[in-house]
Design an enzyme around this catalytic site. Structure first.
Site, PDB file in Angstrom:
ATOM      1  N   HIS A   1       2.486 -45.493 -54.062  1.00  0.00           N
ATOM      2  CA  HIS A   1       2.083 -44.785 -55.272  1.00  0.00           C
ATOM      3  C   HIS A   1       2.611 -45.535 -56.504  1.00  0.00           C
ATOM      4  CE1 HIS A   1       2.401 -41.886 -51.978  1.00  0.00           C
ATOM      5  NE2 HIS A   1       1.441 -41.212 -52.559  1.00  0.00           N
TER       6      HIS A   1
ATOM      7  N   HIS B   1       5.757 -40.865 -45.574  1.00  0.00           N
ATOM      8  CA  HIS B   1       4.758 -41.936 -45.658  1.00  0.00           C
ATOM      9  C   HIS B   1       5.211 -43.159 -44.869  1.00  0.00           C
ATOM     10  CE1 HIS B   1       1.929 -40.371 -48.748  1.00  0.00           C
ATOM     11  NE2 HIS B   1       2.985 -39.664 -49.111  1.00  0.00           N
TER      12      HIS B   1
ATOM     13  N   ALA C   1      -3.163 -35.512 -50.799  1.00  0.00           N
ATOM     14  CA  ALA C   1      -2.758 -34.137 -51.092  1.00  0.00           C
ATOM     15  C   ALA C   1      -3.009 -33.906 -52.571  1.00  0.00           C
ATOM     16  CB  ALA C   1      -1.277 -33.952 -50.796  1.00  0.00           C
TER      17      ALA C   1
ATOM     18  N   HIS D   1       7.626 -30.642 -53.382  1.00  0.00           N
ATOM     19  CA  HIS D   1       7.152 -31.564 -52.347  1.00  0.00           C
ATOM     20  C   HIS D   1       7.144 -30.859 -50.989  1.00  0.00           C
ATOM     21  CE1 HIS D   1       6.011 -35.304 -50.564  1.00  0.00           C
ATOM     22  NE2 HIS D   1       7.138 -35.469 -49.909  1.00  0.00           N
TER      23      HIS D   1
ATOM     24  N   TYR E   1       4.039 -44.362 -59.019  1.00  0.00           N
ATOM     25  CA  TYR E   1       5.351 -43.885 -59.471  1.00  0.00           C
ATOM     26  C   TYR E   1       6.509 -44.524 -58.711  1.00  0.00           C
ATOM     27  CZ  TYR E   1       4.929 -40.614 -55.493  1.00  0.00           C
ATOM     28  OH  TYR E   1       4.754 -40.084 -54.248  1.00  0.00           O
ATOM     29  N   GLU E   2       6.199 -45.225 -57.619  1.00  0.00           N
ATOM     30  CA  GLU E   2       7.282 -45.901 -56.882  1.00  0.00           C
ATOM     31  C   GLU E   2       7.750 -47.164 -57.606  1.00  0.00           C
ATOM     32  OE1 GLU E   2       6.936 -45.675 -52.416  1.00  0.00           O
ATOM     33  OE2 GLU E   2       4.929 -44.987 -52.953  1.00  0.00           O
TER      34      GLU E   2
ATOM     35  N   SER F   1      -1.966 -37.129 -46.925  1.00  0.00           N
ATOM     36  CA  SER F   1      -1.674 -35.841 -46.288  1.00  0.00           C
ATOM     37  C   SER F   1      -2.959 -35.288 -45.683  1.00  0.00           C
ATOM     38  CB  SER F   1      -1.162 -34.865 -47.331  1.00  0.00           C
ATOM     39  OG  SER F   1      -0.016 -35.393 -47.925  1.00  0.00           O
TER      40      SER F   1
ATOM     41  N   ASN G   1      -1.353 -26.867 -52.867  1.00  0.00           N
ATOM     42  CA  ASN G   1      -0.761 -25.866 -53.772  1.00  0.00           C
ATOM     43  C   ASN G   1      -1.797 -25.577 -54.843  1.00  0.00           C
ATOM     44  OD1 ASN G   1       0.101 -28.758 -54.483  1.00  0.00           O
ATOM     45  ND2 ASN G   1       0.376 -27.704 -56.425  1.00  0.00           N
TER      46      ASN G   1
ATOM     47  N   MET H   1      -1.557 -37.739 -57.282  1.00  0.00           N
ATOM     48  CA  MET H   1      -0.850 -38.931 -57.774  1.00  0.00           C
ATOM     49  C   MET H   1      -1.238 -40.209 -57.019  1.00  0.00           C
ATOM     50  SD  MET H   1       2.916 -37.169 -58.025  1.00  0.00           S
ATOM     51  CE  MET H   1       3.149 -35.518 -58.700  1.00  0.00           C
ATOM     52  N   SER H   2      -2.411 -40.213 -56.418  1.00  0.00           N
ATOM     53  CA  SER H   2      -2.789 -41.411 -55.642  1.00  0.00           C
ATOM     54  C   SER H   2      -4.285 -41.659 -55.752  1.00  0.00           C
ATOM     55  CB  SER H   2      -2.399 -41.216 -54.175  1.00  0.00           C
ATOM     56  OG  SER H   2      -3.192 -40.199 -53.583  1.00  0.00           O
TER      57      SER H   2
HETATM   58  N1  HPA Z   1       0.103 -32.185 -58.783  1.00  0.00           N
HETATM   59  C1  HPA Z   1       0.076 -33.518 -58.593  1.00  0.00           C
HETATM   60  N2  HPA Z   1       0.046 -34.071 -57.390  1.00  0.00           N
HETATM   61  C2  HPA Z   1       0.029 -33.266 -56.324  1.00  0.00           C
HETATM   62  C3  HPA Z   1       0.047 -31.865 -56.460  1.00  0.00           C
HETATM   63  C4  HPA Z   1       0.100 -31.294 -57.755  1.00  0.00           C
HETATM   64  O1  HPA Z   1       0.120 -30.070 -57.951  1.00  0.00           O
HETATM   65  N3  HPA Z   1       0.021 -31.352 -55.190  1.00  0.00           N
HETATM   66  C5  HPA Z   1      -0.024 -32.413 -54.341  1.00  0.00           C
HETATM   67  N4  HPA Z   1      -0.029 -33.563 -55.024  1.00  0.00           N
END
Ligand code: HPA
Length: 281
Positions: A86, A64, A116, A255, A88-89, A33, A241, A217-218
Site C-alpha cells: 500500500h 498481508h 477491503a 483494522h 501508506y507503507e 481481503s 465496515n 486504501m489500495s
Molecule cells: N476506509 C478506508 N479504507 C478501508 C475502510 C474504510 O472505512 N475499510 C476497509 N478499508
C-alpha cells in the site's frame, strides 16, 4: 520521485520468477481481503516470496503475506499476488505496482483485483460484495500516480484512457455468475485514498457527495498500471465496515473490524471469482 528504469526492473524480476516456474499465466489475481482462501485452491502452486524477487517491496501490514503463487485455478493458468503493498507503507508508486508489470510480462492479459472497503452507500451492509464499476483516484489527483515520470512506450501509452477501467464484458459475466449463485452483489464506485488514517466524518460526507459508494486504501494504483499495460480488469470490494457519517454515529472503524468481516465476505467473493474463471474464454 520520478520512475527509474522500470523495464530493467521488470526484466530482472521476470527472470527471478521464470527460474522457479515456466507457467505462462493468463490472469493475475490480487488477493486482498476476501479472496485469501483462493490460494488454497490453486493446483500445484509454485510459491515465489517477494523477498526472492529483485526490486520487490515486502509488505509491512499484518494479514498481508508477500508472495507470487503460480498454478492453475478452475483450469486457468494464473499468477496470484498473495499480499500487496500500500502507498501508506512508504514505498514509491513504481515499486508498489511492479508485481503487476511482472505478471503482465509473464503473460497475464487480465487482472482480477480485490480489496477491503468501507461502505459509503447507505444501502450497503457489512459483509456485502461490491463489484467495482469505476473508481475515483484521490491519490492520483493529489499527484501520486504510478504513471508519473518518463513514459516507456513499450509498456503502454503516455495518456491511457480510463473510460472503461473495469471491463464491461467481464462485469456482465460476473453479474450473471452472481445471479445464478443467488448472491446479491452490489456494484459501485470505489474511492481510493492513501490512508493509513481512516476518514473523518466530514471527509466521508464529502466522498458520498461526489459519488463514492465505497472507500479503501489500495487497488487504484494496480488498476492504472494494468490498464496502461492493456490488461482487462475486474475488481471487487468486500464491505468490512460502514461509514459513520456523523461523529456520534456508532463505533469508530478499526483494522480489527476489517479483519473480522472477512469470513462473511469470503464465500461470496470466492464463488463469484471462481464462477468467472470457470467461464473464462
Ligand atoms: N476506509 C478506508 N479504507 C478501508 C475502510 C474504510 O472505512 N475499510 C476497509 N478499508
Amino acid at each position: 520521485m520520478s520512475n527509474p528504469d522500470i523495464a530493467n526492473f521488470i526484466q530482472q524480476a521476470f527472470e527471478a520468477v521464470r527460474i522457479k516456474s515456466d507457467l505462462k499465466p493468463r490472469i493475475l489475481i490480487v488477493l486482498g481481503s476476501g479472496l485469501g482462501g483462493l490460494a488454497d485452491d490453486i493446483v500445484d502452486p509454485v510459491r515465489v516470496p517477494y523477498s526472492d524477487v529483485p526490486g520487490f517491496a515486502v509488505s509491512t501490514v499484518h494479514g498481508h503475506a508477500g508472495a507470487f503463487l503460480l498454478g492453475h485455478l478452475c483450469g486457468v493458468p494464473v499468477i496470484v499476488m498473495q499480499g500487496r503493498i500500500h502507498f501508506y507503507e512508504g514505498y514509491p508508486m513504481w515499486q508498489i505496482t511492479l508485481p503487476v508489470r511482472v505478471a503482465h510480462a509473464l503473460g497475464a492479459t487480465a487482472m482480477i483485483v480485490s480489496n477491503a472497503a468501507g461502505g459509503i452507500n447507505r444501502n450497503y451492509a457489512v459483509g456485502d460484495v461490491m463489484m467495482m464499476s469505476d473508481h475515483i483516484n484521490m491519490i492520483g489527483m493529489a499527484g501520486h500516480n504510478p504513471l508519473i515520470g518518463p513514459n516507456d512506450e513499450a509498456l503502454g501509452p503516455r495518456f491511457p484512457s480510463m473510460t472503461e477501467a473495469y471491463d464491461a464484458s467481464l462485469r456482465r459475466m460476473a453479474r450473471q455468475v452472481a445471479a445464478t449463485a443467488g448472491i446479491n452483489m452490489q456494484e459501485g464506485v470505489y474511492f481510493g485514498l492513501a490512508g493509513p488514517a481512516f476518514e473523518t466524518p466530514a471527509e466521508l460526507r464529502f466522498l458520498r457527495a461526489i459519488g463514492a459508494d465505497a472507500v479503501g486504501m489500495s487497488t487504484v494504483n494496480e488498476v492504472l498500471v494494468a490498464r496502461h499495460a492493456g490488461m482487462r480488469v475486474l475488481g471487487f470490494s468486500g464491505i468490512t465496515n460502514v461509514a459513520r457519517l456523523q461523529a456520534d454515529e456508532g463505533e469508530p472503524p478499526s483494522h480489527q473490524e476489517v479483519l473480522e468481516a472477512g469470513p462473511k465476505i469470503a464465500p461470496k467473493m470466492l464463488a463469484i471469482v471462481k464462477g468467472v474463471l470457470a467461464e473464462w474464454k
